[in-house]
Design an enzyme around this catalytic site. Structure first.
Site, PDB file in Angstrom:
ATOM      1  N   HIS A 122       0.857  -1.199   0.000  1.00 33.23           N
ATOM      2  CA  HIS A 122       0.000   0.000   0.000  1.00 33.23           C
ATOM      3  C   HIS A 122       0.881   1.232   0.000  1.00 33.23           C
ATOM      4  O   HIS A 122       1.928   1.275   0.663  1.00 33.23           O
ATOM      5  CB  HIS A 122      -0.993  -0.016   1.170  1.00 33.23           C
ATOM      6  CG  HIS A 122      -0.451   0.317   2.527  1.00 33.23           C
ATOM      7  ND1 HIS A 122      -0.296   1.615   2.987  1.00 33.23           N
ATOM      8  CD2 HIS A 122      -0.051  -0.490   3.531  1.00 33.23           C
ATOM      9  CE1 HIS A 122       0.159   1.590   4.224  1.00 33.23           C
ATOM     10  NE2 HIS A 122       0.340   0.338   4.570  1.00 33.23           N
ATOM     11  N   GLU A 168      -5.303   1.935   2.095  1.00 30.53           N
ATOM     12  CA  GLU A 168      -5.174   0.750   2.960  1.00 30.53           C
ATOM     13  C   GLU A 168      -5.468   1.152   4.387  1.00 30.53           C
ATOM     14  O   GLU A 168      -6.080   0.417   5.157  1.00 30.53           O
ATOM     15  CB  GLU A 168      -3.754   0.167   2.845  1.00 30.53           C
ATOM     16  CG  GLU A 168      -3.533  -1.129   3.600  1.00 30.53           C
ATOM     17  CD  GLU A 168      -3.108  -0.932   5.053  1.00 30.53           C
ATOM     18  OE1 GLU A 168      -2.809   0.217   5.449  1.00 30.53           O
ATOM     19  OE2 GLU A 168      -3.107  -1.913   5.799  1.00 30.53           O
ATOM     20  N   GLU A 169      -5.023   2.332   4.757  1.00 29.52           N
ATOM     21  CA  GLU A 169      -5.174   2.770   6.156  1.00 29.52           C
ATOM     22  C   GLU A 169      -6.637   3.007   6.542  1.00 29.52           C
ATOM     23  O   GLU A 169      -6.960   3.106   7.725  1.00 29.52           O
ATOM     24  CB  GLU A 169      -4.359   4.048   6.388  1.00 29.52           C
ATOM     25  CG  GLU A 169      -2.874   3.900   6.155  1.00 29.52           C
ATOM     26  CD  GLU A 169      -2.177   3.037   7.206  1.00 29.52           C
ATOM     27  OE1 GLU A 169      -0.948   2.919   7.128  1.00 29.52           O
ATOM     28  OE2 GLU A 169      -2.842   2.465   8.086  1.00 29.52           O
ATOM     29  N   ASP A 197       4.244  -4.818   3.736  1.00 29.81           N
ATOM     30  CA  ASP A 197       3.717  -3.685   4.489  1.00 29.81           C
ATOM     31  C   ASP A 197       4.551  -3.558   5.765  1.00 29.81           C
ATOM     32  O   ASP A 197       4.435  -4.373   6.669  1.00 29.81           O
ATOM     33  CB  ASP A 197       2.237  -3.937   4.821  1.00 29.81           C
ATOM     34  CG  ASP A 197       1.593  -2.764   5.546  1.00 29.81           C
ATOM     35  OD1 ASP A 197       0.377  -2.815   5.767  1.00 29.81           O
ATOM     36  OD2 ASP A 197       2.313  -1.804   5.893  1.00 29.81           O
ATOM     37  N   HIS A 283       2.424   5.067  12.654  1.00 32.31           N
ATOM     38  CA  HIS A 283       1.284   5.984  12.495  1.00 32.31           C
ATOM     39  C   HIS A 283       1.536   7.326  13.177  1.00 32.31           C
ATOM     40  O   HIS A 283       0.585   7.988  13.634  1.00 32.31           O
ATOM     41  CB  HIS A 283      -0.008   5.340  12.998  1.00 32.31           C
ATOM     42  CG  HIS A 283      -0.543   4.313  12.061  1.00 32.31           C
ATOM     43  ND1 HIS A 283      -1.760   3.673  12.216  1.00 32.31           N
ATOM     44  CD2 HIS A 283      -0.014   3.791  10.926  1.00 32.31           C
ATOM     45  CE1 HIS A 283      -1.960   2.824  11.226  1.00 32.31           C
ATOM     46  NE2 HIS A 283      -0.904   2.865  10.432  1.00 32.31           N
TER      47      HIS A 283
END
Ligand code: DTR
Ligand code: CA
Ligand code: ZN
Ligand code: ZN
Length: 378
Positions: A122, A168-169, A197, A283
């Site tokens: 992603h 994707e997130e 990923d 993140h």
């Protein structure tokens, strides 16, 4: 390269001619070509892609998130490199959270269209940061592997396809959209999907997805060859884009170096690092180019290429045209283990299956026959 052949002779009525010759298109017993080895993926190239993705984030509000300008700029960046390398690229649009998202699909011309090996990552980040480990690392490794395929002019028996997923997130939105749009007949052609990923975590572990056993073994063997222990990935079932493919029955596999979980003391003993999070910037705004472990990124990038080459059914065709055949009629006798040496011009001839050893019986005119032989490469 010399190939030594040792064989036993016994006093029996047959004269064998030992032919060590090139494959011909007509040879009914041509052996399959040996698998070619994957090239090393230059870490510097992968890191340059990460630097470029960081620059894109810096120029677009600090992120590369779905629906933001930084994501579309990331897609355009990857697409341009693949177009220049000779790929057939397709941008797939979808809408999520009232914003337009994009998948990038790149097909390498050639190979059996009914046997497609796919690798993907992603490309989107979260909105809080540049997303260099999550998931610039996977995106850059897959990109550089695709570019390595083009540089090598690699022509495996399977068709190669690469994908970079959007959103994707937000819940695997882009890869789910791709699979949903794929006709059932096209899904059936996918022999496997490899997902990458987070493969450069600063305090890395080496995790292998335990989904398809063949893909899992391919990765585990690679790391075993490096002397790097691996563990089965247990955190991610359903948590990345491979789930979109697995949910429709496509064999999947992949690699992961860890996110917010804490590395145990046993894992520290195994892999080094510290008993802290595998990626403390998961993140977060600190997920920048400084948030990468080069050794992990290099090893995993090379593992991507290894899996592509190993699983793509390399079948470099044997040479055509004039075939040189070296037929040595070996008069028999009672001696055992006579060793005769033949010379081939280059190891590539052997690697590509351009040579094979063939024993033929002839009308017996002498004593001695080949009762078996061993091909050894000194
Ligand atoms: N879903 C990924 C991060 C992630 C967390 N656990 C795993 C396990 C395997 C692959 C990925 C992940 C993300 O946040 O993008
Ligand atoms: Ca490398
Ligand atoms: Zn993430
Ligand atoms: Zn991710």
């Amino acid at each position: 390269m010399n190939i030594s052949v040792s064989r036993r002779f016994t006093a029996a009525a047959a004269l064998a001619a030992l032919a060590l010759g090139g494959l011909t298109g007509t040879s009914a017993s041509a052996s399959p070509a040996a698998a070619a080895a994957a090239p090393d993926i230059p870490l510097a190239n992968v890191k340059q892609h990460l630097t470029d993705l960081q620059s894109i984030a810096n120029a677009n509000g600090g992120n590369r998130a779905h629906g933001r300008t930084g994501y579309k700029a990331s897609i355009d960046f990857v697409k341009a490199k693949l177009d220049a390398a000779g790929y057939t690229t397709t941008i797939q649009q979808f809408t999520s959270n009232s914003a337009v998202g994009y998948n990038l699909i790149a097909d390498w011309p050639g190979g059996d269209p009914n046997q497609v090996l796919m690798a993907g990552a992603h490309l989107d980040s979260v909105s809080s940061g540049a997303g260099i480990n999550d998931n610039g690392s996977g995106s850059a490794a897959v990109l550089e592997t695709a570019l390595a395929v083009a540089r090598a002019g690699y022509q495996p028996s399977k068709h190669l396809r690469f994908g970079w997923w959007g959103a994707e997130e937000l819940g695997l939105v882009g890869s789910k959209y791709y699979v949903a749009q794929l006709p059932t007949t096209e899904r059936a052609k996918l022999s496997g999907y490899l997902n990458f990923d987070m493969i450069g975590s600063p305090n890395p572990g080496y995790f292998v997805y335990d989904d398809d056993p063949t893909i899992e073994t391919t990765f585990k063997n690679y790391f075993a060859g490096l002397g790097v222990p691996t563990e089965i990935e247990t955190e991610g079932d359903g948590r990345s884009d491979h789930a979109s493919f697995k949910n429709v029955g496509i064999p999947v596999g992949g690699l992961f170096t860890g996110a917010s979980r804490v590395k145990t003391s046993a894992q520290v003993a195994k892999w080094g690092g510290t008993a802290t999070a595998f990626d403390r910037c998961y993140h977060s705004s600190c997920d920048t180019t400084a948030n990468i472990n080069d050794t992990a990124l290099d090893r995993n990038s090379d593992a991507v290429a290894h899996a592509i080459w190993a699983l793509s059914g390399t079948s470099t065709p044997p040479p055509t045209g004039t075939v040189f055949e070296n037929t040595a009629d070996v008069s028999g006798g009672s001696a055992d283990n006579i060793v005769q040496t033949f010379t081939v011009n280059a190891s590539s001839e052997v690697a590509n299956g351009a040579w094979k050893l063939r024993a033929q019986d002839k009308a017996s005119v002498d004593t001695g026959y080949i009762s078996g032989f061993k091909l050894t490469f000194p």
